[in-house]
Design a protein around this motif. Structure first.
Motif, PDB file in Angstrom:
ATOM      1  N   GLN A 140      -3.985  -0.738  -9.161  1.00 59.31           N
ATOM      2  CA  GLN A 140      -4.683  -0.304  -7.965  1.00 59.31           C
ATOM      3  C   GLN A 140      -5.855  -1.243  -7.681  1.00 59.31           C
ATOM      4  O   GLN A 140      -6.695  -1.482  -8.552  1.00 59.31           O
ATOM      5  CB  GLN A 140      -5.209   1.128  -8.161  1.00 59.31           C
ATOM      6  N   THR A 141      -5.903  -1.806  -6.471  1.00 58.78           N
ATOM      7  CA  THR A 141      -7.013  -2.662  -6.060  1.00 58.78           C
ATOM      8  C   THR A 141      -7.626  -2.096  -4.787  1.00 58.78           C
ATOM      9  O   THR A 141      -7.114  -1.133  -4.206  1.00 58.78           O
ATOM     10  CB  THR A 141      -6.549  -4.102  -5.801  1.00 58.78           C
ATOM     11  N   ARG A 142      -8.690  -2.719  -4.337  1.00 56.38           N
ATOM     12  CA  ARG A 142      -9.338  -2.262  -3.105  1.00 56.38           C
ATOM     13  C   ARG A 142      -8.398  -2.390  -1.917  1.00 56.38           C
ATOM     14  O   ARG A 142      -8.450  -1.589  -0.973  1.00 56.38           O
ATOM     15  CB  ARG A 142     -10.604  -3.084  -2.864  1.00 56.38           C
ATOM     16  N   GLU A 143      -7.528  -3.401  -1.930  1.00 57.15           N
ATOM     17  CA  GLU A 143      -6.611  -3.626  -0.817  1.00 57.15           C
ATOM     18  C   GLU A 143      -5.355  -2.763  -0.907  1.00 57.15           C
ATOM     19  O   GLU A 143      -4.674  -2.560   0.086  1.00 57.15           O
ATOM     20  CB  GLU A 143      -6.199  -5.099  -0.760  1.00 57.15           C
ATOM     21  N   GLN A 185       0.842  -1.185   0.000  1.00 56.48           N
ATOM     22  CA  GLN A 185       0.000   0.000   0.000  1.00 56.48           C
ATOM     23  C   GLN A 185       0.879   1.237   0.000  1.00 56.48           C
ATOM     24  O   GLN A 185       1.883   1.292   0.719  1.00 56.48           O
ATOM     25  CB  GLN A 185      -0.912   0.048   1.233  1.00 56.48           C
TER      26      GLN A 185
END
Length: 298
Positions: free
Chosen positions: A53-56, A20
């Motif tokens: 880019q992902t939700r996590e 992240q």
């Protein structure tokens, strides 16, 4: 291809390991906007997309995976250069990840002496509810509650320590001394928040009696110690914390919970001089304070 900035590559490496941008930015000591800008600059210079880019968070693309292997090889080479023995003073950044209790009540109290002996070092003591990962190179040294099952790390037992049930003297005077049989029915219990536990080794009350559940809960062992000392109830605390607080008395004396700390380093960086020096200092520290850890006198 345009000239690549090592700082951009280092930021890329940190994001890849952290997963992240926000977490990587915290480790780097800069804001997330700065890290994002550097990543975009690196992608523009390479002409490749490195993350999805992902939700996590950020997930490496195939191009990112290829670059990660190359940058990790560069980092290992730099680490080997630094690891060469010489007579110079220690320098650079040393990041140490420890549990809140061990870090606050033992390491932090004695760390000034180590820092004074090595003024060229910048030392990050990450003492919190949770651990940074040596296998992902988030920390140079970690003191964990269990030996890691996998990963490119070297682990060894650092020390055993003991935990007991404690209450304040005022609480005992008010409610009577708890017994194993009355804990669940006559006493308020203090403990961790079950769904926020960062390690299964922290399920102390269940080890005393599977039926026990705390009514006053905190993710912080420091907060639990304050609650118990303030007369809120009965709870499990390490002896190295409770044994030095005159407001606390041990109750249900037949109960002792045994745990251990494990010293963990990444196998590629464990020979760095600053890491070796800190490991040796920490081993000597827990040896000197073994009685406080296991519950004896001294």
């Amino acid at each position: 291809m345009q000239h690549l900035d090592w700082n951009d590559l280092h930021d890329f490496l940190t994001v890849a390991r952290a997963g992240q941008i926000a977490r990587a930015a915290a480790q780097l000591g800069v804001d997330a906007t700065t890290v994002g800008r550097r990543l975009r600059r690196l992608e523009a210079r390479l002409g490749r997309t490195l993350f999805e880019q992902t939700r996590e968070g950020q997930v490496l693309t195939e191009a990112g995976e290829t670059l990660l292997a190359q940058v990790e090889a560069m980092q290992r080479a730099a680490d080997r250069i630094e690891a060469r023995p010489d007579s110079g003073a220690l320098s650079g950044l040393l990041r140490v990840s420890v549990s809140e209790g061990f870090g606050t009540w033992l390491v932090a109290e004695h760390l000034p002496a180590f820092a004074a002996a090595h003024p060229g070092l910048t030392i990050d003591l990450v003492a919190s509810s949770g651990f940074l990962s040596p296998s992902k190179r988030e920390a140079d040294v970690a003191v964990l509650l269990a030996r890691p099952a996998q990963g490119p790390v070297v682990a060894s037992k650092l020390a055993d320590y003991a935990l007991h049930l404690y209450a304040s003297a005022d609480y005992v005077a008010r409610t009577g001394a708890p017994t194993r049989e009355t804990l669940a029915t006559r006493h308020k219990l203090v403990g961790y928040i079950p769904d926020l536990l960062y390690a299964p080794e922290l399920r102390y009350l269940r080890e005393v009696d599977p039926a026990l559940a705390p009514q006053l809960r905190s993710s912080s062992i420091a907060a639990q110690a304050r609650l118990i000392a303030g007369g809120a109830g009965v709870g499990v605390l390490p002896h190295f914390i409770a044994g030095r607080d005159p407001a606390l008395v041990r109750v249900v004396p037949e109960v002792t919970i045994a745990r251990a700390f494990f010293l963990v380093t990444h196998r590629d960086t464990r020979q760095l001089r600053r890491v070796r020096a800190f490991r040796a200092w920490l081993v000597e520290l827990v040896t000197r304070h073994r009685a406080a850890l296991i519950g004896g006198e001294g």
